[in-house]
Design a protein around this motif. Structure first.
Motif, PDB file in Angstrom:
ATOM      1  N   LEU A 171       1.200  -1.590  -0.153  1.00 59.98           N
ATOM      2  CA  LEU A 171       0.067   0.437   0.024  1.00 59.98           C
ATOM      3  C   LEU A 171       1.398   0.920  -0.150  1.00 59.98           C
ATOM      4  N   GLN A 175      -3.043   5.172   0.812  1.00 59.45           N
ATOM      5  CA  GLN A 175      -4.005   3.812   0.136  1.00 59.45           C
ATOM      6  C   GLN A 175      -4.347   3.366   1.189  1.00 59.45           C
ATOM      7  N   SER A 176      -5.711   2.644   1.243  1.00 57.00           N
ATOM      8  CA  SER A 176      -6.479   1.200   2.058  1.00 57.00           C
ATOM      9  C   SER A 176      -6.686   0.051   1.603  1.00 57.00           C
ATOM     10  N   VAL A 191       1.863   0.590   8.658  1.00 60.41           N
ATOM     11  CA  VAL A 191       0.368   0.136   8.331  1.00 60.41           C
ATOM     12  C   VAL A 191      -0.315   0.123   9.583  1.00 60.41           C
ATOM     13  N   ASN A 192      -1.376   1.434   8.922  1.00 62.81           N
ATOM     14  CA  ASN A 192      -2.355   1.416  10.777  1.00 62.81           C
ATOM     15  C   ASN A 192      -3.305   1.136  10.412  1.00 62.81           C
ATOM     16  N   GLU A 194      -6.699   0.184  10.980  1.00 63.18           N
ATOM     17  CA  GLU A 194      -8.556  -0.043  12.090  1.00 63.18           C
ATOM     18  C   GLU A 194      -9.671  -0.247  12.066  1.00 63.18           C
ATOM     19  N   GLN A 196     -12.935  -0.971  11.205  1.00 65.15           N
ATOM     20  CA  GLN A 196     -13.949   0.007  10.414  1.00 65.15           C
ATOM     21  C   GLN A 196     -15.804  -0.379  10.313  1.00 65.15           C
ATOM     22  N   THR A 215      -9.398  -1.781   8.853  1.00 62.17           N
ATOM     23  CA  THR A 215      -9.354  -0.986   7.545  1.00 62.17           C
ATOM     24  C   THR A 215      -7.761  -0.588   7.010  1.00 62.17           C
ATOM     25  N   LEU A 216      -7.410  -1.126   6.758  1.00 64.84           N
ATOM     26  CA  LEU A 216      -5.956  -1.490   6.191  1.00 64.84           C
ATOM     27  C   LEU A 216      -5.269   0.095   5.087  1.00 64.84           C
ATOM     28  N   ARG A 217      -4.242   0.537   6.045  1.00 62.45           N
ATOM     29  CA  ARG A 217      -3.863   1.919   5.258  1.00 62.45           C
ATOM     30  C   ARG A 217      -2.741   2.155   5.452  1.00 62.45           C
TER      31      ARG A 217
END
Length: 266
Positions: A171, A175-176, A191-192, A194, A196, A215-217
């Motif tokens: 990513l 980009q998520s 990588v963030n 979260e 959702q 959700t991977l960003r």
């Protein structure tokens, strides 16, 4: 601790194992019960904690390392496999369920990799095994497998196991990707992660996907599995005769097929 540089070969298709070649004096660490076979020149030593050699704080340090492993659902002990002879020796580690074994060169991933709590299989000696908590409160309540993750640190080689087919995605910044929480195998720390909310109760109740997604960003690398083991185990449990399922749901005779087939207990 200096990392051992090992050669390896991954064999098999759906039920894989990894064969690690150790030079004299080299060693590998593995989860309890993961060893498949080994040459006679290799010695086994069960150690308290992660076996990396990084816990140098006496008894407290060893207890801390073991406690981290306990939080991820793993054994308090790992096993070190050392080559004690003057020739090359091999030791193999088997996957615990159908899927793929993925080699991870930690030096090429920035020295740290986060993976789901049962993904680690084995590694070269010197790789440190710890835990990582996702800091978002929502991940803790609704993230399932993603809240407490294993943290692999070092610059050596580690092997991660996943169920089903493994997909690697990179990513870029911003980009998520939305993923079922159980399908996340591993990710780099950048990588963030979260959780959702799906947003539609009807979809969650009748769509079979649940109320929350991961959700991977980016930026960073992620590895996904097509079949979480929890999903596989749930289907197997649901079809077990003790839970009201049948072993021949596809029979046109239905439950009568069990009686005629002679496999119903009376």
């Amino acid at each position: 601790m200096a990392m051992d540089v090992v050669d390896y070969e991954i064999k098999g298709s759906e039920m894989q194992f990894v064969e690690v070649e150790l030079d004299p004096g080299e060693a590998a660490i593995g989860e309890a019960g993961s060893m498949f076979f080994m040459d006679p020149g290799i010695s086994m030593d069960a150690v308290f904690g992660d076996g990396s050699g990084g816990n140098q704080g006496g008894l407290f340090g060893k207890l801390l390392g073991a406690g981290k492993r306990l939080l991820t659902g793993e054994s308090l002990f790992t096993t070190i496999y050392s080559n004690q002879v003057s020739t090359k020796q091999r030791v193999a580690f088997g996957a615990p369920y159908p899927g793929k074994i993925v080699p991870m060169q930690l030096a090429q991933l920035g020295g740290t990799l986060l993976c789901q709590k049962d993904a680690f299989l084995c590694a070269a000696r010197g790789v440190s095994l710890g835990i990582a908590f996702q800091q978002k409160l929502g991940v803790g309540f609704f993230g399932g497998e993603g809240f407490i993750m294993q943290k692999l640190e070092g610059d050596g080689l580690a092997f991660v196991h996943a169920c089903g087919t493994v997909v690697k995605r990179e990513l870029v910044s911003g980009q998520s990707l939305m993923v079922d929480t159980g399908c996340v195998v591993a990710l780099t720390p950048s990588v963030n992660f979260e959780i959702q909310y799906v947003g539609k109760i009807k979809t969650a109740l009748f769509g079979g996907e649940g109320l929350f997604f991961a959700t991977l960003r980016g930026p960073g690398k992620i590895w996904l599995q097509s079949l979480p083991f929890s999903r596989l185990a749930g289907r197997m449990l649901a079809s077990a005769p003790q839970r009201g399922g049948h072993r021949d749901e596809g029979s046109v005779l239905g439950g009568l097929g069990n009686i005629l087939g002679g496999d119903r207990d009376f």
